[in-house]
Write a protein that holds these residues in place. Structure first.
Motif, PDB file in Angstrom:
ATOM      1  N   SER A  56      84.173  12.326  87.741  1.00 28.57           N
ATOM      2  CA  SER A  56      83.730  11.536  86.589  1.00 28.57           C
ATOM      3  C   SER A  56      83.516  12.406  85.356  1.00 28.57           C
ATOM      4  CB  SER A  56      82.437  10.788  86.921  1.00 28.57           C
ATOM      5  OG  SER A  56      81.412  11.705  87.279  1.00 28.57           O
ATOM      6  N   VAL A  57      83.306  13.705  85.541  1.00 26.14           N
ATOM      7  CA  VAL A  57      83.119  14.656  84.437  1.00 26.14           C
ATOM      8  C   VAL A  57      83.833  15.956  84.795  1.00 26.14           C
ATOM      9  CG1 VAL A  57      80.885  13.721  83.691  1.00 26.14           C
ATOM     10  CG2 VAL A  57      80.958  15.505  85.424  1.00 26.14           C
ATOM     11  N   THR A  58      84.081  16.785  83.794  1.00 31.32           N
ATOM     12  CA  THR A  58      84.680  18.092  84.066  1.00 31.32           C
ATOM     13  C   THR A  58      83.677  19.228  83.898  1.00 31.32           C
ATOM     14  OG1 THR A  58      85.461  18.220  81.792  1.00 31.32           O
ATOM     15  CG2 THR A  58      87.003  17.357  83.437  1.00 31.32           C
ATOM     16  N   THR A  59      82.522  18.942  83.253  1.00 32.42           N
ATOM     17  CA  THR A  59      81.466  19.937  83.062  1.00 32.42           C
ATOM     18  C   THR A  59      80.121  19.284  83.345  1.00 32.42           C
ATOM     19  OG1 THR A  59      82.758  21.019  81.341  1.00 32.42           O
ATOM     20  CG2 THR A  59      80.419  21.551  81.427  1.00 32.42           C
ATOM     21  N   VAL A  60      79.275  19.954  84.132  1.00 30.08           N
ATOM     22  CA  VAL A  60      77.939  19.449  84.460  1.00 30.08           C
ATOM     23  C   VAL A  60      76.937  20.598  84.430  1.00 30.08           C
ATOM     24  CG1 VAL A  60      78.742  17.541  85.907  1.00 30.08           C
ATOM     25  CG2 VAL A  60      78.300  19.755  86.954  1.00 30.08           C
ATOM     26  N   GLN A  61      75.674  20.244  84.377  1.00 32.68           N
ATOM     27  CA  GLN A  61      74.604  21.220  84.564  1.00 32.68           C
ATOM     28  C   GLN A  61      74.424  21.433  86.064  1.00 32.68           C
ATOM     29  OE1 GLN A  61      72.980  22.845  82.055  1.00 32.68           O
ATOM     30  NE2 GLN A  61      74.389  21.785  80.678  1.00 32.68           N
ATOM     31  N   ALA A  62      73.824  22.566  86.457  1.00 32.11           N
ATOM     32  CA  ALA A  62      73.584  22.832  87.872  1.00 32.11           C
ATOM     33  C   ALA A  62      72.739  21.715  88.477  1.00 32.11           C
ATOM     34  CB  ALA A  62      72.888  24.175  88.049  1.00 32.11           C
TER      35      ALA A  62
END
Length: 137
Positions: A56-62
């Motif tokens: 759903s996303v390509t970048t996330v927070q830990a």
């Protein structure tokens, strides 16, 4: 005397069941065709199994929740699909799995903690999706 009657009754019951089983097996063997079947059986897959996967996303927070969704073809409904992550050159199975729906689709919630670009894939048995990447900041 009572013990002897019990043993006799048990022996008679076992003999009766044995005769029924032998009769059933004999009937099944007589009904079996002599030539091999030319059509594929239900256990034989008609097409190669595939799995698609899209985050759903390509970048996330830990440890931020995101979803991986996709569809499967050639797998039975209710098959388990599992997330794998490439770590030090080897695929590691993560504790994230879900069963496919009746139409072969799935939606899996994922949280990753290893920072940087994570290579991921979805697997079910020996079938794997194409590799996709999610960057954890």
């Amino acid at each position: 005397m009572i013990v002897s009657q019990r043993n006799s009754m048990r022996l008679a019951a076992v003999a009766t069941l044995g005769a029924l089983l032998v009769g059933t097996a004999g009937t099944a063997m007589a009904a079996a065709p002599t030539a091999p079947a030319a059509t594929p059986t239900a256990a034989t897959p008609t097409a190669a199994a595939t799995i698609s996967a899209k985050p759903s996303v390509t970048t996330v927070q830990a440890w931020q929740l995101f979803r991986v969704t996709g569809t499967t073809t050639g797998l039975t409904a209710g098959s388990t699909v599992t997330l794998q992550q490439k770590q030090h050159g080897a695929w590691v199975t993560l504790p994230a799995s879900v069963h496919t729906a009746h139409n072969g689709s799935y939606s899996l919630g994922v949280k990753l903690g290893i920072k940087g670009q994570n290579e991921l894939r979805i697997v079910s048995g020996s079938v794997a999706s194409p590799v996709f990447a999610v960057t954890v900041r």
